[in-house]
Design an enzyme around this catalytic site. Sequence first.
Site, PDB file in Angstrom:
ATOM      1  N   GLU A 134       0.818  -1.210   0.000  1.00  0.00           N
ATOM      2  CA  GLU A 134       0.000   0.000   0.000  1.00  0.00           C
ATOM      3  C   GLU A 134       0.853   1.262   0.000  1.00  0.00           C
ATOM      4  OE1 GLU A 134      -2.245   0.746   3.550  1.00  0.00           O
ATOM      5  OE2 GLU A 134      -3.599   2.125   2.539  1.00  0.00           O
ATOM      6  N   GLU A 231     -11.760   3.069   6.143  1.00  0.00           N
ATOM      7  CA  GLU A 231     -10.597   3.307   7.009  1.00  0.00           C
ATOM      8  C   GLU A 231     -10.503   4.809   7.285  1.00  0.00           C
ATOM      9  OE1 GLU A 231      -6.615   2.696   5.495  1.00  0.00           O
ATOM     10  OE2 GLU A 231      -6.050   1.730   7.360  1.00  0.00           O
TER      11      GLU A 231
HETATM   12  O1  LIG Z   1      -2.368   3.639   6.829  1.00  0.00           O
HETATM   13  C1  LIG Z   1      -3.144   3.057   6.073  1.00  0.00           C
HETATM   14  O2  LIG Z   1      -3.880   3.616   5.229  1.00  0.00           O
HETATM   15  C2  LIG Z   1      -3.246   1.598   6.103  1.00  0.00           C
HETATM   16  O3  LIG Z   1      -4.163   1.080   5.491  1.00  0.00           O
HETATM   17  C3  LIG Z   1      -2.229   0.770   6.836  1.00  0.00           C
HETATM   18  O4  LIG Z   1      -2.674  -0.549   6.854  1.00  0.00           O
HETATM   19  C4  LIG Z   1      -1.991   1.196   8.243  1.00  0.00           C
HETATM   20  O5  LIG Z   1      -0.998   2.122   8.295  1.00  0.00           O
HETATM   21 MG    MG Z   2      -5.081   2.321   4.095  1.00  0.00          MG
END
Ligand SMILES: O=C(O)C(=O)[C@H](O)CO
Ligand code: MG
Length: 248
Positions: A134, A231
Site C-alpha cells: 500500500e 478506514e
Molecule cells: O495507513 C493506512 O492507510 C493503512 O491502510 C495501513 O494498513 C496502516 O498504516
Molecule cells: Mg489504508
Amino acid sequence: MKFSANLGFLWTDRALPDAIRAAKAAGFEAVECHWPYDHDVDAVASALRQTGLPMLGLNTRRGQPGENGLSALPGREDEARAAIDEALAYAKATDTGAVHVMAGFAQGADAHATFAENLRYACGQAEGRTILIEPLNGYDAPGYFLNRTTQAAALIEEVGAPNLRLMFDCYHVQLTEGDVARRLEKLLPLIGHIQVASIPDRGTPDHGELNYPHIWQVLDRLGWDRPIGAEYKPTGDTDASLRWLSAV
Ligand SMILES: O=C(O)C(=O)[C@H](O)CO
Ligand SMILES: [Mg+2]
C-alpha cells in the site's frame, strides 16, 4: 456497495472481538484491522465465526517504536520475515484473506531489492492468501518507502507473484497522485483491496475533496463487488459517525 469496517480506526475503545460484534451490529459486511497481535487470536476467531464477518486483512508489525514496517529495510530481513510469518499465522488462525506487508522508512535501490525479496518470501509462504502493498502519502508517513501506485505496480510486475496485489487507499492516492477514478480503472487488475476516507481530514467518506458518490458509480461500472474498507478516523463515537453508510 458493500463495506468493511477497518477496526484499526473504528471502535478502537473496545477489544477487537467486541469491535467485530459492533461492526456486525452496524451493518458492515466485513472487517479488517491493522495490528491485532495484542488480541487473543482464539477470541478474535470466535467473534468472526459468531458474527459471520470475514476478516479481510491485517498488517505486518511496524517494528521498533517510530518504525512503520520492516520489509524494505536492508539488514533487517530476519525481523521482516518473522513479522511476515507472524502475520500469516494470525491470518491462518482467523481465516483472514490478506496480509498487508509494510515496507518501512527507507529509500534507494537496496531498499527496493530488499522489499522485492521479502515480498517474494511472503507470497511464497501465503498458502493462497493475498499479499498486499500500500502506497502511503507523505504527510502521514514521510519517508515511507512506498508512496505511489506507479511504484507499487512496477513492484508487483517485478515480483511476478499472482497473489501480490495493490491496496488502493483512495485517501493516500488522492493526496499523493490524484486522478483517482482513472487510476482505479487502469490499475483494477492489480487491486486486491480498496479503502476510503475523506481528504484531507481522513474522516467519513461523505465530504472533502474527493467526490465519493462518483467513485461509487465508477466502481459499480468497473464491476467491483467486494467490500470496500472504511478506514477513516471518526470524530468521537464510531456509531455516531455511521450516517454516511445509509446514504450510499
Ligand atoms: O495507513 C493506512 O492507510 C493503512 O491502510 C495501513 O494498513 C496502516 O498504516
Ligand atoms: Mg489504508
